[in-house]
Design an enzyme around this catalytic site. Structure first.
Site, mmCIF file in Angstrom:
data_model
loop_
_atom_site.group_PDB
_atom_site.id
_atom_site.type_symbol
_atom_site.label_atom_id
_atom_site.label_comp_id
_atom_site.label_asym_id
_atom_site.label_seq_id
_atom_site.Cartn_x
_atom_site.Cartn_y
_atom_site.Cartn_z
ATOM 1 N N LYS A 126 0.854 -1.188 0.000
ATOM 2 C CA LYS A 126 0.000 0.000 0.000
ATOM 3 C C LYS A 126 0.889 1.236 0.000
ATOM 4 O O LYS A 126 1.514 1.583 0.998
ATOM 5 C CB LYS A 126 -0.891 0.052 1.247
ATOM 6 C CG LYS A 126 -1.930 1.167 1.134
ATOM 7 C CD LYS A 126 -2.395 1.695 2.469
ATOM 8 C CE LYS A 126 -1.650 2.888 2.975
ATOM 9 N NZ LYS A 126 -1.723 4.111 2.166
ATOM 10 N N GLU A 128 10.434 1.525 9.880
ATOM 11 C CA GLU A 128 11.403 2.583 9.540
ATOM 12 C C GLU A 128 10.696 3.899 9.808
ATOM 13 O O GLU A 128 9.856 4.332 9.011
ATOM 14 C CB GLU A 128 11.791 2.497 8.059
ATOM 15 C CG GLU A 128 12.562 1.258 7.672
ATOM 16 C CD GLU A 128 13.991 1.255 8.180
ATOM 17 O OE1 GLU A 128 14.496 2.320 8.599
ATOM 18 O OE2 GLU A 128 14.594 0.175 8.181
ATOM 19 N N CYS A 186 13.917 11.508 5.800
ATOM 20 C CA CYS A 186 13.972 11.006 7.174
ATOM 21 C C CYS A 186 15.334 11.241 7.811
ATOM 22 O O CYS A 186 15.444 11.442 9.013
ATOM 23 C CB CYS A 186 13.621 9.523 7.193
ATOM 24 S SG CYS A 186 14.636 8.539 6.087
ATOM 25 N N GLU A 218 10.099 16.295 14.557
ATOM 26 C CA GLU A 218 10.422 16.167 13.132
ATOM 27 C C GLU A 218 9.458 17.046 12.329
ATOM 28 O O GLU A 218 8.340 16.638 12.025
ATOM 29 C CB GLU A 218 10.279 14.699 12.710
ATOM 30 C CG GLU A 218 10.802 14.433 11.317
ATOM 31 C CD GLU A 218 10.449 13.039 10.815
ATOM 32 O OE1 GLU A 218 9.338 12.567 11.099
ATOM 33 O OE2 GLU A 218 11.282 12.428 10.134
HETATM 34 P P1 NAD Z 1 2.649 8.536 7.623
HETATM 35 O O1 NAD Z 1 2.977 7.755 8.845
HETATM 36 O O2 NAD Z 1 1.620 9.594 7.726
HETATM 37 O O3 NAD Z 1 2.148 7.572 6.451
HETATM 38 C C1 NAD Z 1 2.957 6.519 5.971
HETATM 39 C C2 NAD Z 1 2.059 5.441 5.388
HETATM 40 O O4 NAD Z 1 1.273 4.881 6.448
HETATM 41 C C3 NAD Z 1 1.077 5.946 4.328
HETATM 42 O O5 NAD Z 1 0.960 4.976 3.326
HETATM 43 C C4 NAD Z 1 -0.217 6.051 5.121
HETATM 44 O O6 NAD Z 1 -1.379 5.948 4.325
HETATM 45 C C5 NAD Z 1 -0.091 4.874 6.066
HETATM 46 N N1 NAD Z 1 -0.925 4.943 7.279
HETATM 47 C C6 NAD Z 1 -1.412 6.045 7.891
HETATM 48 N N2 NAD Z 1 -2.161 5.688 8.972
HETATM 49 C C7 NAD Z 1 -2.129 4.341 9.037
HETATM 50 C C8 NAD Z 1 -2.686 3.376 9.937
HETATM 51 N N3 NAD Z 1 -3.443 3.735 10.972
HETATM 52 N N4 NAD Z 1 -2.431 2.073 9.714
HETATM 53 C C9 NAD Z 1 -1.653 1.686 8.680
HETATM 54 N N5 NAD Z 1 -1.107 2.545 7.793
HETATM 55 C C10 NAD Z 1 -1.324 3.861 7.970
HETATM 56 O O7 NAD Z 1 4.039 9.110 7.077
HETATM 57 P P2 NAD Z 1 4.262 10.075 5.848
HETATM 58 O O8 NAD Z 1 3.835 11.444 6.276
HETATM 59 O O9 NAD Z 1 3.714 9.470 4.623
HETATM 60 O O10 NAD Z 1 5.870 10.025 5.692
HETATM 61 C C11 NAD Z 1 6.738 10.821 6.394
HETATM 62 C C12 NAD Z 1 7.364 10.054 7.537
HETATM 63 O O11 NAD Z 1 8.054 8.917 7.023
HETATM 64 C C13 NAD Z 1 8.414 10.854 8.274
HETATM 65 O O12 NAD Z 1 8.257 10.675 9.646
HETATM 66 C C14 NAD Z 1 9.731 10.246 7.799
HETATM 67 O O13 NAD Z 1 10.802 10.413 8.687
HETATM 68 C C15 NAD Z 1 9.341 8.825 7.634
HETATM 69 N N6 NAD Z 1 10.291 8.121 6.751
HETATM 70 C C16 NAD Z 1 11.204 7.289 7.325
HETATM 71 C C17 NAD Z 1 12.158 6.646 6.520
HETATM 72 C C18 NAD Z 1 13.192 5.734 7.120
HETATM 73 O O14 NAD Z 1 13.919 5.106 6.360
HETATM 74 N N7 NAD Z 1 13.301 5.617 8.425
HETATM 75 C C19 NAD Z 1 12.149 6.860 5.142
HETATM 76 C C20 NAD Z 1 11.197 7.714 4.599
HETATM 77 C C21 NAD Z 1 10.263 8.339 5.417
#
Ligand code: NAD
Length: 491
Positions: free
Chosen positions: A175, A250, A284, A385
């Protein structure tokens, strides 16, 4: 406009109840695509297809070299369609096309890397405690994997999950972020073209609280691999407890970039900018917490401000653009909120701190590169963040203080140290509590180096050999070649 469909059990399908979502270009808010908006039922159908393909299909027992050939083919197809994929990624995320081209090279590299190492694990024979026996350890696929990705590096994050899961014989349901699904849809077309059997790799489009939540709670899913924010990660962890799913998380970062006075000044300034303003800080591992030795603070900030003012902001499709917009209106509002909080807490904006005034940028979600001085470690702008083009500057006078400031975070994803004293550099990174530490470098990652976080930045590792191990279960097989009665209970 043709609706982008989901890929379930080898077929391209609309959402069961026919819902769709507009995909928006963050540069000008124009609709660039319409995507199927799946829900829990679509997720269930995809999980069921993946379960069937794992339990009754050939994929888990296909020789690893044959699976690796599929993964290598996907790499070749990504290279063939690199330009189309790069443009799609830039349309969807706003990042520069040049950056997206680099991402596509990295993504093909990830598929190639896992194709190369995926058939090298022959298991291990270990010593038996009794004679006439064989004791061996083998690695098997985990089963059905749920894979959830974020919007900042949509296809790159997907590649870190797809390639190792496929090569080790798992089946999966992916997803992508509902905001940026386009390149993931395209890569599933390539997965189909590569000939991966139906049901092995499934794609469901839709929101986190419907499709994502179903993947996390469904007991037919054996493993959840999630990349995204810390709060979502906590929800997934809780949901996954329902059947004690394997978890790979992650999560975010608030990464320190420590500069000592004896560092190469020009390089440290240049890379301090790269560490954050690349992709408008939506990385990130962005080095958002700049921690500078007090004696060079004024000179360093002055040099940074001068260069930051010259960053060319605009469309990712213009050759001279260096920084694009933020991803969405909601995200822009979040970044603005953090900047206002920073000001209230007493930090001082020395450059940026607002949206650009250029009339050509008014329809996009742009924010100026921003530097805060007078920061202290307790401020929310230093701790949280914000995920935008923001640097906070703190100072230190001793090495111990520098390390203490660097570690003062709930996150532990990455960090950097700049100095020409190699012994000091090694002393510092040995004490820094992060999954990746760079000396005289920032943000470099590559397929054979593991990636992941200490502390609340996550659980497990992607990339490298550890990224492959996430997708395997370890089995010990003990074979007694000369079984005899034990007679513990008498004859
Ligand atoms: P997010 O947590 O809002 O969403 C990430 C994914 O999770 C999306 O596909 C979203 O639809 C899904 N999601 C949201 N609520 C959910 C739930 N209740 N159950 C299951 N899935 C759910 O994050 P974002 O805003 O898309 O991305 C930014 C974040 O990602 C930042 O915190 C960044 O640091 C992190 N990130 C980390 C890495 C790493 O390698 N550690 C890499 C890239 C991004």
């Amino acid at each position: 406009m043709e609706t982008k469909k989901m890929f379930i059990d080898g077929k391209w399908v609309d959402a069961g109840i026919g819902e769709t979502r507009s995909i928006i270009n963050p540069f000008n808010q124009e609709e660039i695509a319409v995507a199927a908006e799946g829900n829990e039922s679509d997720a269930k159908a995809a999980i069921s297809a993946a379960r069937q393909a794992f339990d009754n299909g050939d994929w888990p027992n296909t020789p690893a070299a044959a699976r690796a050939a599929f993964v290598r083919k996907i790499a070749e197809l990504i290279e063939r369609d690199k330009e189309e994929l790069a443009e799609l990624e830039s349309l969807d995320t706003g990042k520069t096309v040049e950056e997206s081209r680099g991402d596509m090279d990295d993504i093909a590299g990830v598929f190639r890397y896992y194709a190369d190492i995926g058939d090298k694990d022959g298991g291990e024979i270990i010593d038996s405690p009794i004679p006439d026996a064989v004791s061996k350890v083998v690695h098997e696929p985990v089963g059905v994997c749920g894979q959830i990705t974020p919007w900042n590096y949509p296809l790159l994050q997907a590649s870190w999950k797809l390639a190792p899961a496929l090569v080790t014989g798992n089946t999966l349901v992916m997803k992508p972020s509902e905001i940026t699904p386009l390149t993931t849809v395209k890569v599933f077309e390539l997965i189909e073209e590569a000939g991966v059997p139906a049901g092995v790799a499934n794609l469901v489009l839709g929101a986190g609280n419907t499709v994502g939540a179903e993947l996390s709670t469904n007991i037919e899913v054996d493993l959840i691999s999630f990349t995204g924010g810390i709060e979502t990660g906590k929800k997934i962890m809780q949901a996954a407890s329902i059947n004690v799913k394997k978890l790979a998380l992650e999560l975010g970062g608030k990464n320190p970039n420590v500069v000592f006075a004896d560092a190469d000044f020009e390089t440290a300034v240049d890379q301090a900018m790269n560490a954050v303003f690349f992709h408008a800080g939506q990385i990130c591992s962005a080095g958002t917490r700049l921690i500078i030795e007090e004696s060079i603070h004024d000179k360093f900030v002055e040099a940074l401000v001068e260069r930051v003012q010259n960053i060319k902001i605009g469309s990712g499709f213009d050759d001279d653009t260096q920084m694009g917009p933020l991803i969405s209106a909601e995200h822009l509002a979040k970044v603005e909120k953090y900047v206002e909080a920073g000001k209230k807490e007493g930090a001082k904006v020395v450059v940026g701190g607002k949206q650009p005034e250029d009339p050509a940028l008014q329809n996009g979600f742009f924010y100026l590169p921003t530097i805060f001085t007078n920061c202290t470690t307790d401020m929310s702008i230093v701790q949280d963040e914000a995920f935008g083009p923001i640097i906070t500057v703190e100072t230190f006078t001793t090495e111990e203080e520098a390390v203490k400031l660097a570690n003062d975070s709930i996150y532990g994803l990455a960090g950097g140290v700049w100095t020409n004293d190699i012994v000091k550099a090694e002393r510092c990174v040995a004490k820094m509590r992060m999954g990746t530490v760079w000396i005289n470098e920032f943000n470099l990652y590559f397929p054979h180096a593991p990636w992941g976080g200490f502390k609340q930045s996550g659980i497990g590792r992607e990339l490298g050999k550890l990224g492959l191990e996430e997708y395997t279960e370890t089995k010990h097989i003990f074979h007694n070649l000369k079984p005899e009665p034990v007679n513990w209970f008498g004859e």
